[in-house]
Design a protein around this motif. Sequence first.
Motif, PDB file in Angstrom:
ATOM      1  N   UNK A 192      40.366  82.261 122.152  1.00  0.00           N
ATOM      2  CA  UNK A 192      40.166  82.245 123.629  1.00  0.00           C
ATOM      3  C   UNK A 192      39.935  83.698 124.176  1.00  0.00           C
ATOM      4  N   UNK A 193      39.346  83.848 125.256  1.00  0.00           N
ATOM      5  CA  UNK A 193      39.147  85.054 125.737  1.00  0.00           C
ATOM      6  C   UNK A 193      38.882  85.376 127.136  1.00  0.00           C
ATOM      7  N   UNK A 194      39.257  86.372 128.017  1.00  0.00           N
ATOM      8  CA  UNK A 194      38.660  86.513 129.400  1.00  0.00           C
ATOM      9  C   UNK A 194      37.646  87.548 129.396  1.00  0.00           C
ATOM     10  N   UNK A 195      36.773  87.270 130.171  1.00  0.00           N
ATOM     11  CA  UNK A 195      35.486  87.962 130.422  1.00  0.00           C
ATOM     12  C   UNK A 195      34.993  88.137 131.590  1.00  0.00           C
ATOM     13  N   UNK A 196      34.961  89.393 131.985  1.00  0.00           N
ATOM     14  CA  UNK A 196      34.691  89.974 133.179  1.00  0.00           C
ATOM     15  C   UNK A 196      33.205  89.953 133.471  1.00  0.00           C
ATOM     16  N   UNK A 197      32.632  89.286 134.389  1.00  0.00           N
ATOM     17  CA  UNK A 197      31.295  89.445 134.714  1.00  0.00           C
ATOM     18  C   UNK A 197      30.285  89.354 133.522  1.00  0.00           C
ATOM     19  N   UNK A 198      30.720  88.540 132.694  1.00  0.00           N
ATOM     20  CA  UNK A 198      29.808  88.054 131.581  1.00  0.00           C
ATOM     21  C   UNK A 198      29.452  89.452 130.564  1.00  0.00           C
ATOM     22  N   UNK A 199      30.168  90.521 130.859  1.00  0.00           N
ATOM     23  CA  UNK A 199      29.645  91.723 130.094  1.00  0.00           C
ATOM     24  C   UNK A 199      30.968  92.818 129.700  1.00  0.00           C
ATOM     25  N   UNK A 200      32.072  92.316 130.127  1.00  0.00           N
ATOM     26  CA  UNK A 200      33.464  93.051 129.845  1.00  0.00           C
ATOM     27  C   UNK A 200      34.538  92.264 129.294  1.00  0.00           C
ATOM     28  N   UNK A 201      34.988  92.508 128.006  1.00  0.00           N
ATOM     29  CA  UNK A 201      35.733  92.049 127.483  1.00  0.00           C
ATOM     30  C   UNK A 201      37.296  92.297 127.777  1.00  0.00           C
ATOM     31  N   UNK A 202      38.206  91.217 128.467  1.00  0.00           N
ATOM     32  CA  UNK A 202      39.194  91.559 128.953  1.00  0.00           C
ATOM     33  C   UNK A 202      40.364  91.249 127.729  1.00  0.00           C
ATOM     34  N   UNK A 203      39.937  90.182 126.929  1.00  0.00           N
ATOM     35  CA  UNK A 203      40.787  89.878 125.949  1.00  0.00           C
ATOM     36  C   UNK A 203      39.955  88.955 125.017  1.00  0.00           C
ATOM     37  N   UNK A 204      40.240  89.148 123.797  1.00  0.00           N
ATOM     38  CA  UNK A 204      39.446  87.970 122.720  1.00  0.00           C
ATOM     39  C   UNK A 204      40.318  87.715 121.748  1.00  0.00           C
ATOM     40  N   UNK A 205      41.021  86.682 121.569  1.00  0.00           N
ATOM     41  CA  UNK A 205      42.053  86.397 120.841  1.00  0.00           C
ATOM     42  C   UNK A 205      41.368  85.557 119.652  1.00  0.00           C
ATOM     43  N   UNK A 206      41.437  85.832 118.397  1.00  0.00           N
ATOM     44  CA  UNK A 206      40.610  84.914 117.312  1.00  0.00           C
ATOM     45  C   UNK A 206      41.709  84.585 116.214  1.00  0.00           C
ATOM     46  N   UNK A 207      42.134  83.371 116.221  1.00  0.00           N
ATOM     47  CA  UNK A 207      42.786  83.049 115.161  1.00  0.00           C
ATOM     48  C   UNK A 207      42.001  82.436 113.811  1.00  0.00           C
ATOM     49  N   UNK A 208      41.914  82.975 112.766  1.00  0.00           N
ATOM     50  CA  UNK A 208      41.008  82.308 111.330  1.00  0.00           C
ATOM     51  C   UNK A 208      41.973  81.735 110.671  1.00  0.00           C
ATOM     52  N   UNK A 209      41.263  80.222 110.303  1.00  0.00           N
ATOM     53  CA  UNK A 209      41.907  79.540 109.371  1.00  0.00           C
ATOM     54  C   UNK A 209      41.386  79.761 107.885  1.00  0.00           C
ATOM     55  N   UNK A 210      40.621  80.774 107.718  1.00  0.00           N
ATOM     56  CA  UNK A 210      39.833  80.799 106.627  1.00  0.00           C
ATOM     57  C   UNK A 210      40.780  80.861 105.306  1.00  0.00           C
ATOM     58  N   UNK A 211      42.070  81.442 105.596  1.00  0.00           N
ATOM     59  CA  UNK A 211      42.933  81.432 104.385  1.00  0.00           C
ATOM     60  C   UNK A 211      43.318  79.830 103.934  1.00  0.00           C
ATOM     61  N   UNK A 212      43.263  79.099 104.882  1.00  0.00           N
ATOM     62  CA  UNK A 212      43.621  77.457 104.427  1.00  0.00           C
ATOM     63  C   UNK A 212      42.472  77.008 103.844  1.00  0.00           C
ATOM     64  N   UNK A 213      41.253  77.190 104.313  1.00  0.00           N
ATOM     65  CA  UNK A 213      39.967  76.372 103.843  1.00  0.00           C
ATOM     66  C   UNK A 213      39.491  77.232 102.477  1.00  0.00           C
TER      67      UNK A 213
END
Lengths: 241, 336
Positions: free
Chosen positions: B18-39
Amino acid sequence: MKVLAMDTSNQAMSIAVLENKRVIGEWTTNIKRNHSERLMPAIDALLKEVNESPEQLDRIVVAKGPGSYTGLRIGVTTAKTLAWTLGKELAGVSSLETLAANCVGTRAFIVPLFDARRGNIYTGLYQYDEQGQLQQIEEDTHISAEQWAEYLSRKEGQFVLVGEDVEQYLETFRQYLQERVTAAPSQQHLPRASVLGLLGQEKAAEDVHTFIPDYLKLAEAEENWRKAHPNELEDAYVEKI
Amino acid sequence: MEKKLILAIESSCDETSAAVIENGNKILSNIVASQIKSHMRFGGVVPEIASRHHVEQVTQIIEEAMETAEVDYEDLAAVAVTQGPGLVGALLIGVNAAKALAYAHHLPLIAVNHMAGHIYANQLVEPMKFPLLALVVSGGHTELVYMEEDGSFEIVGETRDDAAGEAYDKVGRVLGLTYPGGKKIDEMAHKGQDVYGFPRAMLKEDNYDFSFSGLKSAFINKVHNAEQKGEQLDPEDLAASFQASVVEVLVTKTVQAAKEHPIKQLLLAGGVAANKGLREALKETMAKELPDVELVIPPLSLCGDNAAMIGAAAFSALDKQEFAALDLNAKPGLLL
């Protein structure tokens, strides 16, 4: 307490709005169509119809399983996201308990069931007590219909089977329970969100973030992996990167 | 300019983001939870398990994105979500969460194509200048996309069989690497030499299409033949030879297409855009052959799946008021 209840755990889709013990509105369909497309518009339409808005709700109740994995996730994701983002309580009720509760007025053992393919069923055992309270007698489970019927045959008393898939399994149960088992009347086979909403008011509120469906069954790959790696299960398989 | 914030959600494969983006070009947040360890336990992504993990994560990740960005729902202009392509069960979690959020807060809902998202990740680095060409390479896709203008996509070349990332995964398995093998192969390739001369598929053909299954077979045959004869092959040279073939084909075809289209920018996008060999070769060749075309390569954090790119891609839809209704469904085979 104002409640929005939803059940998408099987083919039927049911949503209801309740105020305490009073059912204000209910929408139930029993057709083969996609829950993902239909759930949110149905909630929107029903709340509008009964003049309520999501902000006015106190609690969201969802049928938490067992059932179709995808169906469960659509209901649970919608319910938990609504509850979290609106700051409302979330309660989960067994999809089987919801079905069992339809059989009000009987003192027989109630056996709710859903087909789980290859002769297997999701089922449980419930009974209304003398005070008219629905009691869970056995844990919900995933089991072969034949094994369940055999297990139940060791108990004394009458049994009533309830659910849309009862027809398919009645014979199997008859083999073990003979005339001690009957199918519930037709009008009781469909899960109803109004019933779910009543049950859900009695449940403790859940932790919204960690709330997940009760699948009652591991994914096949997971089951095989655990058999092959009995002592290697780790706590956290998802990591922030 | 008025600030327009989009809350974006991505769950198409094995990352909940999930992320919050300002005007399509500025990242206010970008949280990524990866499941790779499971797969990793299964040697590849198991769709049912991916879907289960998404349900466990989804609200926590959205909460963290909102908190990190320090915004409230009143500050948002829209909720955006990946509609496809991807794993249907996984997509459904993001789609249903996004619909619930949009409904609860009376916000417009925007459906985003995941591949468009990968391309628009570049907008978080540099403003996109049209017309442009994008090379999109991931585990599921290898495509050359020509964009005449914002929101217009023309696929001018694509893989006829395996995606480049898929070939990396399979070769990784043959080399006995843990899934996913791409990063490790890239590292090994830098230590080895291209001595095995694997084929460069479709390089001579007059189109921009790719094929990687022949290369994969050549690689597997090489390893099996050597095993049968009891020969020792150098794994680093194997990795280097494989990567040299992939990179040469990708870069040659891309630069060819870049020369034959009137473009201002060339963008690299997708999970395989994280590959160092590819990044370096593309930089070098473009500087030599098309110095006037601006090359944009996203940082590693924006190459893999993430919601920031979805928020970036959603901005033009917000501008054009192209909103989805509450009956939005996941589309696993969605095309650009």
